[in-house]
Scaffold this active site. Sequence first.
Site, PDB file in Angstrom:
ATOM      1  N   ASP A 160      45.887  37.226  47.105  1.00  0.00           N
ATOM      2  CA  ASP A 160      47.161  37.000  47.803  1.00  0.00           C
ATOM      3  C   ASP A 160      48.163  38.104  47.500  1.00  0.00           C
ATOM      4  O   ASP A 160      49.312  37.826  47.155  1.00  0.00           O
ATOM      5  CB  ASP A 160      47.732  35.626  47.436  1.00  0.00           C
ATOM      6  CG  ASP A 160      46.757  34.491  47.745  1.00  0.00           C
ATOM      7  OD1 ASP A 160      45.678  34.467  47.132  1.00  0.00           O
ATOM      8  OD2 ASP A 160      47.068  33.657  48.597  1.00  0.00           O
ATOM      9  N   ASP A 188      43.597  37.002  51.360  1.00  0.00           N
ATOM     10  CA  ASP A 188      44.991  37.209  51.749  1.00  0.00           C
ATOM     11  C   ASP A 188      45.430  38.608  51.330  1.00  0.00           C
ATOM     12  O   ASP A 188      45.950  38.825  50.231  1.00  0.00           O
ATOM     13  CB  ASP A 188      45.926  36.139  51.170  1.00  0.00           C
ATOM     14  CG  ASP A 188      45.817  34.826  51.931  1.00  0.00           C
ATOM     15  OD1 ASP A 188      45.067  34.775  52.925  1.00  0.00           O
ATOM     16  OD2 ASP A 188      46.478  33.852  51.534  1.00  0.00           O
ATOM     17  N   TYR A 191      49.320  40.194  54.691  1.00  0.00           N
ATOM     18  CA  TYR A 191      50.392  39.311  55.183  1.00  0.00           C
ATOM     19  C   TYR A 191      51.093  39.907  56.420  1.00  0.00           C
ATOM     20  O   TYR A 191      52.259  39.657  56.652  1.00  0.00           O
ATOM     21  CB  TYR A 191      51.394  38.956  54.080  1.00  0.00           C
ATOM     22  CG  TYR A 191      50.818  37.963  53.093  1.00  0.00           C
ATOM     23  CD1 TYR A 191      49.921  38.391  52.122  1.00  0.00           C
ATOM     24  CD2 TYR A 191      51.136  36.619  53.162  1.00  0.00           C
ATOM     25  CE1 TYR A 191      49.353  37.491  51.234  1.00  0.00           C
ATOM     26  CE2 TYR A 191      50.571  35.715  52.269  1.00  0.00           C
ATOM     27  CZ  TYR A 191      49.681  36.158  51.322  1.00  0.00           C
ATOM     28  OH  TYR A 191      49.117  35.267  50.455  1.00  0.00           O
ATOM     29  N   ASN A 225      43.281  32.790  54.630  1.00  0.00           N
ATOM     30  CA  ASN A 225      43.871  32.313  55.885  1.00  0.00           C
ATOM     31  C   ASN A 225      44.741  33.379  56.550  1.00  0.00           C
ATOM     32  O   ASN A 225      44.876  33.397  57.773  1.00  0.00           O
ATOM     33  CB  ASN A 225      44.692  31.040  55.659  1.00  0.00           C
ATOM     34  CG  ASN A 225      45.719  31.185  54.561  1.00  0.00           C
ATOM     35  OD1 ASN A 225      45.365  31.567  53.442  1.00  0.00           O
ATOM     36  ND2 ASN A 225      46.967  30.891  54.844  1.00  0.00           N
ATOM     37  N   HIS A 310      38.559  31.347  48.995  1.00  0.00           N
ATOM     38  CA  HIS A 310      40.013  31.468  49.039  1.00  0.00           C
ATOM     39  C   HIS A 310      40.760  30.185  48.648  1.00  0.00           C
ATOM     40  O   HIS A 310      41.682  30.214  47.845  1.00  0.00           O
ATOM     41  CB  HIS A 310      40.471  31.932  50.423  1.00  0.00           C
ATOM     42  CG  HIS A 310      41.930  32.218  50.488  1.00  0.00           C
ATOM     43  ND1 HIS A 310      42.513  33.246  49.762  1.00  0.00           N
ATOM     44  CD2 HIS A 310      42.952  31.596  51.137  1.00  0.00           C
ATOM     45  CE1 HIS A 310      43.812  33.250  49.979  1.00  0.00           C
ATOM     46  NE2 HIS A 310      44.105  32.260  50.805  1.00  0.00           N
ATOM     47  N   HIS A 320      49.579  23.603  48.953  1.00  0.00           N
ATOM     48  CA  HIS A 320      48.167  23.620  49.377  1.00  0.00           C
ATOM     49  C   HIS A 320      47.318  22.593  48.628  1.00  0.00           C
ATOM     50  O   HIS A 320      46.113  22.768  48.465  1.00  0.00           O
ATOM     51  CB  HIS A 320      47.557  25.013  49.207  1.00  0.00           C
ATOM     52  CG  HIS A 320      48.288  26.093  49.931  1.00  0.00           C
ATOM     53  ND1 HIS A 320      48.597  26.009  51.262  1.00  0.00           N
ATOM     54  CD2 HIS A 320      48.786  27.279  49.506  1.00  0.00           C
ATOM     55  CE1 HIS A 320      49.245  27.107  51.644  1.00  0.00           C
ATOM     56  NE2 HIS A 320      49.387  27.876  50.593  1.00  0.00           N
ATOM     57  N   HIS A 347      45.089  31.630  47.347  1.00  0.00           N
ATOM     58  CA  HIS A 347      45.803  30.721  48.240  1.00  0.00           C
ATOM     59  C   HIS A 347      47.082  30.146  47.625  1.00  0.00           C
ATOM     60  O   HIS A 347      48.131  30.189  48.245  1.00  0.00           O
ATOM     61  CB  HIS A 347      44.866  29.596  48.693  1.00  0.00           C
ATOM     62  CG  HIS A 347      45.286  28.936  49.966  1.00  0.00           C
ATOM     63  ND1 HIS A 347      45.872  29.608  51.004  1.00  0.00           N
ATOM     64  CD2 HIS A 347      45.181  27.631  50.373  1.00  0.00           C
ATOM     65  CE1 HIS A 347      46.116  28.748  51.997  1.00  0.00           C
ATOM     66  NE2 HIS A 347      45.728  27.549  51.636  1.00  0.00           N
ATOM     67  N   VAL A 348      46.987  29.584  46.439  1.00  0.00           N
ATOM     68  CA  VAL A 348      48.168  29.039  45.768  1.00  0.00           C
ATOM     69  C   VAL A 348      48.811  30.170  44.963  1.00  0.00           C
ATOM     70  O   VAL A 348      48.144  30.789  44.129  1.00  0.00           O
ATOM     71  CB  VAL A 348      47.784  27.869  44.843  1.00  0.00           C
ATOM     72  CG1 VAL A 348      49.023  27.323  44.149  1.00  0.00           C
ATOM     73  CG2 VAL A 348      47.079  26.791  45.639  1.00  0.00           C
ATOM     74  N   HIS A 349      50.104  30.404  45.190  1.00  0.00           N
ATOM     75  CA  HIS A 349      50.758  31.570  44.593  1.00  0.00           C
ATOM     76  C   HIS A 349      51.249  31.240  43.188  1.00  0.00           C
ATOM     77  O   HIS A 349      52.445  31.231  42.884  1.00  0.00           O
ATOM     78  CB  HIS A 349      51.894  32.058  45.490  1.00  0.00           C
ATOM     79  CG  HIS A 349      51.426  32.365  46.871  1.00  0.00           C
ATOM     80  ND1 HIS A 349      52.251  32.404  47.959  1.00  0.00           N
ATOM     81  CD2 HIS A 349      50.170  32.649  47.333  1.00  0.00           C
ATOM     82  CE1 HIS A 349      51.531  32.689  49.037  1.00  0.00           C
ATOM     83  NE2 HIS A 349      50.271  32.832  48.683  1.00  0.00           N
TER      84      HIS A 349
HETATM   85 FE   LIG Z   1      46.098  31.787  51.486  1.00  0.00          FE
END
Ligand SMILES: [Fe+2]
Length: 462
Positions: A160, A188, A191, A225, A310, A320, A347-349
Amino acid sequence: MASIVWFLLLLLNIAKSCQGGITSHYVRKMEASMDMPIETFPQPLGDNAPEQVHITQGDHIGRSVIISWLTPMDRFPNTVTYWPAGRQHNHKHKARAVTTYYRYYNYTSGYIHHATIKKLKYNTRYFYELGSHKATRRFSFVTPPEVGPDVPYTFGIMGDLGQTYDSNITLEHYISNRKAQTMLFVGDLSYADHYPLHDNVRWDTWGRFVEKSTAYQPWIWTAGNHEIDFLPEIDEYTPFKPYMNRYHVPYRASQSTSPLWYSIKRASAYIIVLSSYSAYGKYTPQYSWLEQEFPKVNRAETPWLIVLLHSPWYNSNNYHYMEGESMRVMFESWFIENKVDLVFSGHVHSYERTNRISNVRYNITNGQSTPIKDTSAPVYITIGDGGNIEGLANSFTEPQPSYSAFREASFGHAILEIKNRTHAHYTWHRNHDNEPIVADSLWLYNRHWYPEEEHSSASNMV
Ligand SMILES: [Fe+2]
């Protein structure tokens, strides 16, 4: 003086114990997440100069490299010249790229080149050159050692990433760690879809941003995603179009039918990449591929079995939450049966590491749906904390669930040092510290060769 520094650092990292593991009390100073301006990433000098250079493994065993780059004006030259270090006069080789471009609404990409160079020697530095005349650019990389059970090797892990000022700190930290030889990237990338019409210029700026690492060591790609770029409102119906045009992977070498899921062997590791955003139900291509993939893993050859995907299966952040659940239901029993060592997700920041747990007993009537300790289970690590424009996921579920060993809302990256067939040392580095500071660490024991319980006493130490 040193002891005072130690004391202060320990105070800074003081953590509370919950029902589960540790929720770090490190409080990150909150700042707005801002992308670096486009002008931060100018095109390299020279007429039609090659840019956005990135490399990845090009076959199943590490004797091949895919070199990818983009030229803005002209599709030629589309060749790469390469040679082993120290032998340039008689050993220069040339490889021709497959060249493509794509359109995305009102954007047209430059010429995107992918050249696969083959039959490389193991453990050897190669130089390579792209472009011509004054626009010639030179890079180098080192091939991995031959695959074998006790071959030490060091991976970086990141997810990410995006292209904010924080992304840059994370990437600079990673580059400053001279040990890491290959990046496992859990999805990711740019962006670009944060911008109106998914402004694909931001795919270009991201390619220029990460080149300082991706041109010099392989990045093993996973789709997230933000790679989907599905936008029917502007007639963009082909999922993953920018990503799949720009980032090639050696999926056919592992008998996969899609670049979104594949495997490689590298040193003593077997790495399986899955797609959270492609069908994985029974009878689907991804399901069938994975079913046939696990029996191919020979732990006497590659003791370390690592999966990249991911959307995390075990995540105790409110962001998420449970998005990875349906894939867990489909595949977790295979992971236990095959004693996967590690699963890295993004996915999870935020950052989170689990204990070795599983949740595969439930059969729709027995009500046994609580994760339990399981020495055959992987450690799940969520590392979607590269530092992108969407900011930090700083809201954890309370109380901390028993499966969660350590969690902290910070940005950073991780390093996995495989020592031999039994031991690997794992560290996580938050990007607000100096890179050598370790915010979470663990000696990992191989599930096939040494399935003992690990002691996470080093957690949250500096
Ligand atoms: Fe993501």
